[in-house]
Design a protein around this motif. Sequence first.
Motif, PDB file in Angstrom:
ATOM      1  N   VAL A   4       3.132  -8.889  -3.596  1.00 39.66           N
ATOM      2  CA  VAL A   4       3.331 -10.073  -2.764  1.00 39.66           C
ATOM      3  C   VAL A   4       4.814 -10.417  -2.654  1.00 39.66           C
ATOM      4  O   VAL A   4       5.287 -10.836  -1.589  1.00 39.66           O
ATOM      5  CB  VAL A   4       2.504 -11.271  -3.283  1.00 39.66           C
ATOM      6  CG1 VAL A   4       3.175 -11.985  -4.453  1.00 39.66           C
ATOM      7  CG2 VAL A   4       2.229 -12.261  -2.159  1.00 39.66           C
ATOM      8  N   CYS A   5       5.574 -10.226  -3.734  1.00 37.49           N
ATOM      9  CA  CYS A   5       7.002 -10.543  -3.677  1.00 37.49           C
ATOM     10  C   CYS A   5       7.737  -9.616  -2.718  1.00 37.49           C
ATOM     11  O   CYS A   5       8.666 -10.039  -2.021  1.00 37.49           O
ATOM     12  CB  CYS A   5       7.616 -10.495  -5.074  1.00 37.49           C
ATOM     13  SG  CYS A   5       7.074 -11.880  -6.121  1.00 37.49           S
ATOM     14  N   GLU A   6       7.326  -8.355  -2.658  1.00 38.14           N
ATOM     15  CA  GLU A   6       7.925  -7.433  -1.681  1.00 38.14           C
ATOM     16  C   GLU A   6       7.578  -7.843  -0.255  1.00 38.14           C
ATOM     17  O   GLU A   6       8.438  -7.841   0.634  1.00 38.14           O
ATOM     18  CB  GLU A   6       7.437  -6.004  -1.922  1.00 38.14           C
ATOM     19  CG  GLU A   6       7.977  -5.358  -3.171  1.00 38.14           C
ATOM     20  CD  GLU A   6       9.485  -5.197  -3.179  1.00 38.14           C
ATOM     21  OE1 GLU A   6      10.114  -5.170  -2.098  1.00 38.14           O
ATOM     22  OE2 GLU A   6      10.037  -5.101  -4.283  1.00 38.14           O
ATOM     23  N   LEU A   7       6.320  -8.184  -0.035  1.00 38.56           N
ATOM     24  CA  LEU A   7       5.873  -8.485   1.327  1.00 38.56           C
ATOM     25  C   LEU A   7       6.363  -9.840   1.810  1.00 38.56           C
ATOM     26  O   LEU A   7       6.362 -10.106   3.011  1.00 38.56           O
ATOM     27  CB  LEU A   7       4.354  -8.383   1.415  1.00 38.56           C
ATOM     28  CG  LEU A   7       3.820  -6.964   1.154  1.00 38.56           C
ATOM     29  CD1 LEU A   7       2.300  -6.951   1.104  1.00 38.56           C
ATOM     30  CD2 LEU A   7       4.320  -5.983   2.225  1.00 38.56           C
ATOM     31  N   MET A   8       6.815 -10.695   0.901  1.00 34.21           N
ATOM     32  CA  MET A   8       7.441 -11.961   1.293  1.00 34.21           C
ATOM     33  C   MET A   8       8.891 -11.759   1.733  1.00 34.21           C
ATOM     34  O   MET A   8       9.430 -12.566   2.492  1.00 34.21           O
ATOM     35  CB  MET A   8       7.416 -12.941   0.115  1.00 34.21           C
ATOM     36  CG  MET A   8       6.050 -13.525  -0.202  1.00 34.21           C
ATOM     37  SD  MET A   8       5.439 -14.639   1.089  1.00 34.21           S
ATOM     38  CE  MET A   8       6.564 -16.040   0.873  1.00 34.21           C
ATOM     39  N   PRO A  66       9.925   0.141  -0.960  1.00 34.40           N
ATOM     40  CA  PRO A  66      10.991   0.557  -0.049  1.00 34.40           C
ATOM     41  C   PRO A  66      10.738   0.169   1.402  1.00 34.40           C
ATOM     42  O   PRO A  66      11.682  -0.143   2.139  1.00 34.40           O
ATOM     43  CB  PRO A  66      11.035   2.085  -0.212  1.00 34.40           C
ATOM     44  CG  PRO A  66       9.691   2.463  -0.735  1.00 34.40           C
ATOM     45  CD  PRO A  66       9.264   1.313  -1.587  1.00 34.40           C
ATOM     46  N   HIS A  67       9.469   0.150   1.826  1.00 29.16           N
ATOM     47  CA  HIS A  67       9.207  -0.091   3.243  1.00 29.16           C
ATOM     48  C   HIS A  67       9.395  -1.558   3.630  1.00 29.16           C
ATOM     49  O   HIS A  67       9.942  -1.859   4.694  1.00 29.16           O
ATOM     50  CB  HIS A  67       7.811   0.415   3.604  1.00 29.16           C
ATOM     51  CG  HIS A  67       7.691   1.901   3.464  1.00 29.16           C
ATOM     52  ND1 HIS A  67       6.491   2.550   3.289  1.00 29.16           N
ATOM     53  CD2 HIS A  67       8.646   2.884   3.451  1.00 29.16           C
ATOM     54  CE1 HIS A  67       6.703   3.851   3.171  1.00 29.16           C
ATOM     55  NE2 HIS A  67       8.002   4.070   3.272  1.00 29.16           N
ATOM     56  N   ALA A  68       8.969  -2.483   2.772  1.00 30.89           N
ATOM     57  CA  ALA A  68       9.208  -3.906   3.067  1.00 30.89           C
ATOM     58  C   ALA A  68      10.696  -4.236   2.902  1.00 30.89           C
ATOM     59  O   ALA A  68      11.273  -4.977   3.700  1.00 30.89           O
ATOM     60  CB  ALA A  68       8.355  -4.784   2.160  1.00 30.89           C
ATOM     61  N   PHE A  92      13.968  -5.948   5.588  1.00 26.39           N
ATOM     62  CA  PHE A  92      14.889  -7.035   5.211  1.00 26.39           C
ATOM     63  C   PHE A  92      16.335  -6.549   5.254  1.00 26.39           C
ATOM     64  O   PHE A  92      17.224  -7.250   5.759  1.00 26.39           O
ATOM     65  CB  PHE A  92      14.523  -7.538   3.812  1.00 26.39           C
ATOM     66  CG  PHE A  92      15.430  -8.618   3.288  1.00 26.39           C
ATOM     67  CD1 PHE A  92      15.322  -9.920   3.768  1.00 26.39           C
ATOM     68  CD2 PHE A  92      16.379  -8.340   2.321  1.00 26.39           C
ATOM     69  CE1 PHE A  92      16.159 -10.924   3.281  1.00 26.39           C
ATOM     70  CE2 PHE A  92      17.211  -9.343   1.831  1.00 26.39           C
ATOM     71  CZ  PHE A  92      17.103 -10.636   2.316  1.00 26.39           C
ATOM     72  N   ILE A  93      16.567  -5.350   4.744  1.00 28.83           N
ATOM     73  CA  ILE A  93      17.932  -4.809   4.740  1.00 28.83           C
ATOM     74  C   ILE A  93      18.460  -4.677   6.166  1.00 28.83           C
ATOM     75  O   ILE A  93      19.595  -5.081   6.466  1.00 28.83           O
ATOM     76  CB  ILE A  93      17.963  -3.441   4.017  1.00 28.83           C
ATOM     77  CG1 ILE A  93      17.755  -3.652   2.504  1.00 28.83           C
ATOM     78  CG2 ILE A  93      19.271  -2.696   4.273  1.00 28.83           C
ATOM     79  CD1 ILE A  93      17.418  -2.376   1.745  1.00 28.83           C
ATOM     80  N   LEU A  94      17.636  -4.146   7.060  1.00 30.68           N
ATOM     81  CA  LEU A  94      18.083  -3.910   8.438  1.00 30.68           C
ATOM     82  C   LEU A  94      18.252  -5.210   9.222  1.00 30.68           C
ATOM     83  O   LEU A  94      19.155  -5.324  10.056  1.00 30.68           O
ATOM     84  CB  LEU A  94      17.089  -2.999   9.162  1.00 30.68           C
ATOM     85  CG  LEU A  94      17.056  -1.540   8.684  1.00 30.68           C
ATOM     86  CD1 LEU A  94      15.896  -0.797   9.333  1.00 30.68           C
ATOM     87  CD2 LEU A  94      18.382  -0.839   9.006  1.00 30.68           C
ATOM     88  N   GLU A  95      17.377  -6.191   8.957  1.00 30.27           N
ATOM     89  CA  GLU A  95      17.422  -7.435   9.738  1.00 30.27           C
ATOM     90  C   GLU A  95      18.382  -8.470   9.166  1.00 30.27           C
ATOM     91  O   GLU A  95      18.899  -9.301   9.915  1.00 30.27           O
ATOM     92  CB  GLU A  95      16.022  -8.047   9.825  1.00 30.27           C
ATOM     93  CG  GLU A  95      15.234  -7.536  10.992  1.00 30.27           C
ATOM     94  CD  GLU A  95      14.031  -8.389  11.330  1.00 30.27           C
ATOM     95  OE1 GLU A  95      13.866  -8.716  12.524  1.00 30.27           O
ATOM     96  OE2 GLU A  95      13.243  -8.703  10.425  1.00 30.27           O
ATOM     97  N   VAL A  96      18.591  -8.429   7.849  1.00 25.70           N
ATOM     98  CA  VAL A  96      19.364  -9.502   7.209  1.00 25.70           C
ATOM     99  C   VAL A  96      20.624  -8.976   6.520  1.00 25.70           C
ATOM    100  O   VAL A  96      21.733  -9.396   6.842  1.00 25.70           O
ATOM    101  CB  VAL A  96      18.483 -10.279   6.199  1.00 25.70           C
ATOM    102  CG1 VAL A  96      19.289 -11.372   5.506  1.00 25.70           C
ATOM    103  CG2 VAL A  96      17.268 -10.879   6.898  1.00 25.70           C
TER     104      VAL A  96
END
Length: 228
Positions: free
Chosen positions: A175-179, A112-114, A118-122
Motif C-alpha cells: 500500500v505504501c508503494e501504491l500511495m 519499482p513500477h509504482a 513517481f520518479i518520472l512525474e515528480v
Amino acid sequence: MATGQPVEVYLDLLSQPCRAVHILLDCAGIPHKVRTVALRRGENRTPDFTKLNPMQKVPVMVDNGFVLTESDAILKYLATRYDVPDHWYPQQPEKRAKVDEYTAWHHSNTRPHAAKVFILEVLLPAHTGSQVDEGRLIRALSQLDETLDKLESMFLRRQSFLCGHDITVADLLAVCELMQPLGGGRDVLQGRPQLQSWRSRVQEAVGDAFDRAHAVLYSLRDRRKAKL
C-alpha cells in the motif's frame, strides 16, 4: 518480547518502505524513537549515517545495538521480536510462506513500477527543471498496470488482504508503494474498485497510523496542486 530501550529507526517518510515500518511500529505500539534522515538534503550521505549503513539508504533500525537495513527484514524482525498480533507475520508455516511469497515478488514488481511513475512525474522534473517525459511515463504506467492486474488476480482474488483474510506486513509494503504516485496527484488505483476496497481495508485496519505516516506525502500533493 520487548527489550529495555526503544527501537531507533532512521526514516524519511517520503520513502515508501520507511512509511511501512512507521505504520507497523505505530499501529503495533512498539516503543520506538524516530530519527529523521532527509534524503533530499543528502543526510543519508553524512559520515555518521554512512557508518551506520554503508549503502546510504533508509530505513535503518537499531535495536539494542543490532542494526538492520532492509525494510522487508526490519518489518519481519519487529513482528517476530516484539509482542505484536500474529497476523502481521504469522508463525504458521503456510501462512508465513504466503507473506514471504508476496514480499519476494514485491521488490521486482510493485516497488519499482509504482516508484518509477513517481520518479518520472515528480522527482526528475523537480531535480532537472525539465518537463515530464510523456513517452517514458506512458510506458511506466503500462508496466504498473500489468502489476496491478497481477495483484488482483494472483494475490487478492477472493480474499480481503494480499496474503489471506488478515492484514500482514505484505499489505503495508504494497500500500505504501501504491500511495507514492499520489505525491504527484495521481491515484493509480482509480478505476480499480477491487484494489480501492483493499486499500480502504488496510486503512481501516491500521487506523490513524496510516495518515500519520502519509502526512508528508499528502503535503507534497497539496503543494503541487496549489502551484497548478
